[in-house]
Design an enzyme around this catalytic site. Structure first.
Site, short mmCIF file in Angstrom:
data_model
loop_
_atom_site.label_atom_id
_atom_site.label_comp_id
_atom_site.label_asym_id
_atom_site.label_seq_id
_atom_site.Cartn_x
_atom_site.Cartn_y
_atom_site.Cartn_z
N ASP A 77 1.03 -1.09 0.00
CA ASP A 77 0.06 -0.09 0.00
C ASP A 77 0.94 1.32 -0.01
OD1 ASP A 77 -2.09 1.96 0.68
OD2 ASP A 77 -3.27 -0.11 1.12
N HIS A 83 2.05 2.02 -3.12
CA HIS A 83 1.16 3.14 -3.67
C HIS A 83 1.82 4.39 -3.60
CE1 HIS A 83 -2.52 0.01 -3.41
NE2 HIS A 83 -1.45 -0.33 -3.88
#
Ligand SMILES: *[C@@H]1O[C@H](CO)[C@@H](O)[C@H](O)[C@H]1NC(C)=O
Ligand SMILES: *[C@@H]1O[C@H](CO)[C@@H](O)[C@H](O)[C@H]1NC(C)=O
Ligand SMILES: *[C@@H]1O[C@H](CO)[C@@H](O)[C@H](O)[C@H]1NC(C)=O
Ligand SMILES: *[C@@H]1O[C@H](CO)[C@@H](O)[C@H](O)[C@H]1NC(C)=O
Ligand SMILES: *[C@@H]1O[C@H](CO)[C@@H](O)[C@H](O)[C@H]1NC(C)=O
Ligand SMILES: *[C@@H]1O[C@H](CO)[C@@H](O)[C@H](O)[C@H]1NC(C)=O
Ligand SMILES: *[C@@H]1O[C@H](CO)[C@@H](O)[C@H](O)[C@H]1NC(C)=O
Ligand SMILES: *[C@@H]1O[C@H](CO)[C@@H](O)[C@H](O)[C@H]1NC(C)=O
Length: 403
Positions: free
Chosen positions: A217, A240
């Protein structure tokens, strides 16, 4: 012996005792093995670690963890402590297998002057827990336990250690100030769910430097109430990207202000540098943010402000009242894995303003043309602009300002 000479000897003795106790307390080392810990990967070492912590915290000193793999269940190391405490990890500290939905696996709480260091690893045993993550399809879900949670710390340092395969977030820093994170390595697979590298919230004066973060993430997510944070020379990927947000989901959310992200690289990340907000009806702001000297290597969405976030579902009803302003992107270069390299999807009720794009050079990784897209954003341009500056639809309020 005269009374005054006796008195001065007594004073000297008091000084010596004081001096010795200070010297001793500074050099006190509490090996967890002396408290009964066994590094066999099987023994539950929770009580042994708590015993060593209590001793180090009482007098100041070092909790020493060497050699082997130490199984540790959910644990809290609390202060306040007397003097500096160091937590030295030259071993593997391992979480139990399986699902766990606690607020933390390991929590350091209410401590002034803590150092967590060593060449060792915090292994969260994530693969055994990730199948139980249901946050992708549930609006409200119970997140898996974050590995290392720092709460109410002050003047503290985390350096050299590694975090591996957390169940939930890898590290969280909350309600703390003057924290430095230096030379750490964070690792989890690209497809591991919600394994944010470092999440901050309600913190002030934070430095994250010279670290490598590859995870499933956000590499770093700066949550509500993050102020005065510098992120310098961090390599991110997979992951991310480096994000501010998401902001505006909760009424208790505080502003984000004073963010400087510099000399970072994003390799094959889902986003590069991002600001994401929810459809809050209360007002809040993200301001005074600089992203500079950032290199993108096949990042999707290299530069993105997303005010329609709603947990990534993009089904927001109503516009976001989070005011995004005074945001600079300086010398951002490299390749974009998507066509839209610069994307400002701002709020119709609170359009972004004072957005500066300065020397941007982003090309499409497949040789195609990269583009930019803006909605409700007032942008100023300096120097190189690749992609070309965007045509945009302005909200009625902003149109008036331009007339
Ligand atoms: C980790 O640090 C300890 C203590 O300084 C040292 O003995 C050990 O060799 C180091 N291990 C590695 C892999 O660098
Ligand atoms: C960074 O951390 C690694 C792993 O613990 C260590 O081997 C290395 O010496 C550290 N580098 C610096 C500059 O301290
Ligand atoms: C942190 O430490 C500084 C200096 O010792 C002190 O002024 C400040 O009040 C402390 N903050 C907290 C939250 O304890
Ligand atoms: C961040 O860097 C700026 C200089 O770029 C400096 O003035 C500021 O004190 C730094 N903040 C922290 C928390 O170290
Ligand atoms: C960031 O990179 C630029 C360009 O490579 C360099 O001149 C500058 O010294 C670096 N700054 C930091 C804080 O690492
Ligand atoms: C902007 O956000 C809206 C709402 O989520 C979405 O439909 C649209 O695709 C976004 N635009 C871009 C260019 O990402
Ligand atoms: C934000 O959008 C969601 C839909 O994703 C909706 O359920 C919620 O009521 C909206 N919040 C506000 C404050 O309008
Ligand atoms: C932009 O980047 C490309 C590819 O790295 C490079 O060839 C070009 O010189 C750069 N342009 C400017 C104006 O810096």
């Amino acid at each position: 012996m005269g009374l005054s000479s006796l008195f001065s000897k007594a004073v000297l003795l008091v000084f010596m005792v004081e001096f010795m106790s200070q010297v001793c307390s500074q050099s006190s080392v509490f090996d967890v093995k002396d408290s009964g810990a066994v590094g066999d990967g099987k023994t539950d070492n929770t009580n042994a670690f708590l015993d060593a912590w209590k001793k180090a915290c009482q007098s100041g000193g070092t909790v020493m963890i060497v050699g082997g793999t130490y199984l540790l269940k959910t644990i809290q190391f609390s202060g306040p402590c007397n003097g500096q405490v160091s937590f030295m990890v030259n071993a593997v500290i391992q979480a139990p297998q399986g699902q766990s939905n606690e607020h933390y696996w390991i929590n350091f709480n209410n401590i002034n002057g803590l150092t967590i260091q060593g060449n060792g690893t915090f292994d969260g045993q994530g693969p055994s827990a990730w199948p139980f993550n249901d946050c992708h399809n549930a609006a409200s879900c119970s997140p898996l336990s974050p590995s290392l949670v720092l709460t109410k710390l002050n003047q503290s340092l985390v350096q050299n250690v590694k975090l591996l395969n957390s169940k939930g977030f890898q590290m969280k820093i909350e309600e703390s100030e003057k924290i430095t994170v230096n030379n750490i390595t964070i690792t989890a697979p690209a497809d591991s769910p919600n394994t944010d590298g470092i999440h901050t919230g309600n913190v002030n004066y934070i430095n994250i430097v010279d670290s490598n973060i590859g995870t499933g993430d956000d590499c770093i997510s700066m949550g509500a109430g993050t102020t005065n944070i510098n992120i310098t020379r961090v390599n991110c990927g997979p992951g991310h990207g480096i994000s501010i947000g998401s902001i505006g989901k909760y009424l208790t959310d505080q502003n984000v202000e004073g963010v400087k992200v510099q000399n970072c690289t994003m390799s094959s990340t889902q986003n590069g540098v991002r600001i994401k907000t929810w459809n809050s009806t209360f007002s809040l702001s993200v301001a005074d943010v600089t992203f500079q000297d950032i290199v993108m290597d096949k990042a999707q969405n290299p530069i993105i402000i997303d005010q329609q976030y709603c947990g990534g579902r993009h089904d927001c009803i109503g516009s976001s009242h989070v005011q995004v302003k005074d945001i600079k992107f300086i010398r951002v270069s490299g390749t974009s894995a998507s066509e839209i390299a610069v994307n400002f999807n701002c709020s119709s009720s609170n359009p972004c303003y004072d957005i500066e794009l300065n020397d941007i050079n982003l090309s499409s990784e497949n040789g195609g043309k990269a583009t930019s897209w803006c909605s409700n954003a007032r942008v100023s341009y300096i120097g190189t602009q690749n992609p070309a500056s965007c045509q945009q639809a302005l909200a009625p309020a902003m149109m008036l300002e331009y007339m």
